[in-house]
Design an enzyme around this catalytic site. Structure first.
Site, PDB file in Angstrom:
ATOM      1  CE  LYS A 221      57.494   8.154 -25.990  1.00 17.52           C
ATOM      2  NZ  LYS A 221      58.366   7.772 -24.868  1.00 17.52           N
TER       3      LYS A 221
ATOM      4  N   GLY B 141      70.247  19.112 -22.045  1.00 15.94           N
ATOM      5  CA  GLY B 141      68.847  19.439 -21.808  1.00 15.94           C
ATOM      6  C   GLY B 141      68.682  20.178 -20.486  1.00 15.94           C
ATOM      7  CG  PHE B 142      66.651  23.593 -19.888  1.00 11.66           C
ATOM      8  CD1 PHE B 142      65.383  24.073 -19.556  1.00 11.66           C
ATOM      9  CD2 PHE B 142      67.150  23.877 -21.154  1.00 11.66           C
ATOM     10  CE1 PHE B 142      64.647  24.828 -20.457  1.00 11.66           C
ATOM     11  CE2 PHE B 142      66.426  24.634 -22.065  1.00 11.66           C
ATOM     12  CZ  PHE B 142      65.169  25.111 -21.716  1.00 11.66           C
ATOM     13  N   GLY B 143      65.104  19.946 -19.192  1.00  8.94           N
ATOM     14  CA  GLY B 143      63.695  19.604 -18.945  1.00  8.94           C
ATOM     15  C   GLY B 143      63.550  18.685 -17.744  1.00  8.94           C
ATOM     16  CG  ASN B 144      60.425  15.360 -15.907  1.00  7.91           C
ATOM     17  OD1 ASN B 144      60.620  14.192 -16.207  1.00  7.91           O
ATOM     18  ND2 ASN B 144      59.984  15.708 -14.716  1.00  7.91           N
ATOM     19  CB  VAL B 145      64.825  13.532 -18.373  1.00  8.42           C
ATOM     20  CG1 VAL B 145      65.908  12.495 -18.214  1.00  8.42           C
ATOM     21  CG2 VAL B 145      63.504  12.884 -18.792  1.00  8.42           C
TER      22      VAL B 145
ATOM     23  CG  ASP C 248      58.687  11.380 -24.547  1.00  6.81           C
ATOM     24  OD1 ASP C 248      59.277  10.448 -23.990  1.00  6.81           O
ATOM     25  OD2 ASP C 248      59.168  11.971 -25.535  1.00  6.81           O
TER      26      ASP C 248
ATOM     27  CD1 TRP D 260      64.427  20.240 -11.572  1.00  9.09           C
ATOM     28  CD2 TRP D 260      63.112  18.405 -11.622  1.00  9.09           C
ATOM     29  NE1 TRP D 260      63.662  20.230 -10.429  1.00  9.09           N
ATOM     30  CE2 TRP D 260      62.854  19.130 -10.438  1.00  9.09           C
ATOM     31  CE3 TRP D 260      62.404  17.228 -11.869  1.00  9.09           C
ATOM     32  CZ2 TRP D 260      61.911  18.691  -9.493  1.00  9.09           C
ATOM     33  CZ3 TRP D 260      61.459  16.799 -10.945  1.00  9.09           C
ATOM     34  CH2 TRP D 260      61.226  17.522  -9.776  1.00  9.09           C
TER      35      TRP D 260
HETATM   36  O1  2IT Z   1      60.241   7.285 -22.604  1.00  7.38           O
HETATM   37  C1  2IT Z   1      59.594   6.977 -21.581  1.00  7.38           C
HETATM   38  O2  2IT Z   1      59.810   5.927 -20.977  1.00  7.38           O
HETATM   39  C2  2IT Z   1      58.558   7.900 -21.120  1.00  7.38           C
HETATM   40  N1  2IT Z   1      58.362   8.924 -21.739  1.00  7.38           N
HETATM   41  C3  2IT Z   1      57.711   7.557 -19.926  1.00  7.38           C
HETATM   42  C4  2IT Z   1      56.546   6.709 -20.320  1.00  7.38           C
HETATM   43  C5  2IT Z   1      55.567   6.422 -19.211  1.00  7.38           C
HETATM   44  O3  2IT Z   1      54.573   5.755 -19.533  1.00  7.38           O
HETATM   45  O4  2IT Z   1      55.769   6.815 -18.065  1.00  7.38           O
END
Ligand code: 2IT
Length: 447
Positions: free
Chosen positions: A124, A236-240, A164, A242
């Site tokens: 990370k 939330g309202f971000g990518n995840v 992320d 969505w």
């Molecule tokens: O928390 C996660 O699994 C991500 N942010 C995606 C990590 C990735 O390498 O696609």
């Protein structure tokens, strides 16, 4: 292994690293019993080794804002564990980023990646850069300055970052452009979550949310239930969030809440396609306000300042925002309002007391490292396409993603089924992920 002893040792060695210690405690509690049945793990000191990252890079990132002022942030890459494959995991840009936060995320990523069935180690990274209120030009300059240091730490066979919180397709584009300039290597597989014109995979943006709903589908099926007609509160309202809204709606459920740092939007009749599309506009505006949804759709969404998604009556709660976003009090409020299932989509979204409350009070619960693994799994599929220099169709990616989520659910059931026949998904996910990484470490000697 004795969890208490290891935690005492780790707390003394890494004082104040609250999120990291919390993540270690959760995993160690789950695996203690199984671990102690394997003297070969104890002999190779697997636990003592697995809780420490392989290495951490820390660097200064200096850039110039739109006013011409010099700004300095800190950048990090935590390469946690490479026992089963090259380091893989996202980059988080958020003002609260610390080494502790990225260590917890890298630790979780290691087990999550093991669950995906694909050969990826855990990592990370990120920065305390705050994207809120930044212009597109500032985002680009920051990404370029960040890559000026990061490029030496990564590569298609070493470490493959992705997005992320605060890092989406736009940021990955800027990071990739700078990487190529610096490294003079034109691999398509150094970052994942790329745009479709330079090596991206169809469905990668949707994958975390879609995968979470596929997992939820299998969990409900096992419990003799289904998603049709159920009400869902999403945070939330971000990518995840969505991706989760799209798939939940498609599978016949009704998303009745989304939220942001400013409050919650209650959507009694369920979120519509137009509203889901508008979430993308809200994300790219960098305003970070969910109130914008209620301002745009006043007949459909009612905004309440300072409230969380968990104040809205629902059948199923899907935390899709940030670690520790759901407390024990939130869990009690959800349960009192009739909620009977919580699938954690954010990494460590629920506080330990909330998880214990759910488990003790008959609320079905599954942890982030199982539920949200579809994101990194599809990054793995992107890497495969990049390595083979080809692109799969949407259906091909979706079928593979679904198969992977089903397999993760089966691993949880295999390792988490209790004497009374119920499934402890926390234990199941932690044990399944741990066993794979531990076995790989054991077979590769003391390194
Ligand atoms: O928390 C996660 O699994 C991500 N942010 C995606 C990590 C990735 O390498 O696609």
């Amino acid at each position: 292994m004795n969890v208490q002893n290891i935690m005492t040792y780790l707390s003394a060695k890494h004082p104040g690293e609250a999120e990291y210690l919390q993540a270690c405690q959760e995993v160690l509690e789950s695996i203690e019993e199984v671990y102690n049945k394997h003297p070969e793990f104890e002999k190779a000191k697997i636990v003592e080794r697995i809780v420490e990252p392989d290495r951490i890079f820390t660097f200064r990132v200096t850039w110039v804002d739109d006013k011409g002022e010099v700004q300095t942030n800190l950048g990090y890459r935590v390469q946690f564990n490479s026992a089963i494959g090259p380091y893989k995991g996202g980059l988080r840009f958020h003002k609260a980023v610390t080494p502790s936060m990225l260590k917890f995320l890298g630790f979780e990523q290691t087990f999550k990646n093991a669950l995906t069935t694909l050969p990826m180690g855990g990592a990370k990274g990120g920065s305390d850069f705050d994207p809120v209120g930044k212009s597109d030009a500032e985002i680009m300059r920051f990404c370029q300055a960040f890559m000026l240091e990061l490029w030496q730490c990564i590569g298609p066979d070493q470490d493959i970052p992705a997005g992320d919180v605060g890092v989406g397709g736009r940021e990955i584009g800027y990071l990739n452009g700078m990487y190529q300039k610096l490294a003079r290597e034109y691999h398509t597989g150094v970052l994942t979550g790329k745009g479709m014109t330079f090596g991206g995979s169809l469905l990668r943006p949707e994958a975390t949310g879609f995968g979470a709903l596929y997992f939820t589908h299998h969990l409900l099926e096992k419990a003799g239930k289904d998603l049709k007609g159920k009400t869902i509160a999403v945070s939330g309202f971000g990518n995840v969030a969505w991706g989760a809204c799209i798939k939940a709606t498609e599978l016949g459920a009704k998303v009745v809440a989304i939220s942001g740092p400013d409050g919650v939007c209650h959507i009694p009749d369920g979120i519509t396609k137009e509203m889901i599309d508008y979430m993308l506009v809200m994300r790219s505006s960098n305003r970070n306000k969910v109130q914008d949804m209620a301002d745009k759709f006043p007949d459909k969404a009612k905004f309440t300042a300072g409230k969380k998604a968990w104040s809205i009556k629902c059948d199923i709660a899907l935390p899709c925002a940030f670690q520790n976003e759901l407390s024990e009090d939130d869990a009690k409020e959800l349960k009192a309002n009739g909620c009977w299932c919580c699938c954690e989509v954010s990494n460590m979204g629920c506080q330990p007391e909330a998880i214990h409350y759910f488990q003790k009070n008959g609320v079905l619960f599954a942890p982030g490292k199982a539920v949200n693994a579809g994101g990194v799994a599809t990054s793995g599929l992107e890497m495969t396409q990049n390595a083979a220099h080809l692109n799969w169709s949407e259906k091909e990616v979706d079928d593979k993603l679904h198969t992977i989520m089903q397999s993760i659910h089966e691993q949880c059931v295999q390792f988490g089924t209790q004497a009374d026949g119920s499934v402890d998904y926390v234990k199941g996910a932690n044990i399944a992920g741990f066993m794979k990484v531990a076995q790989a470490m054991l077979e590769q000697g003391i390194v």
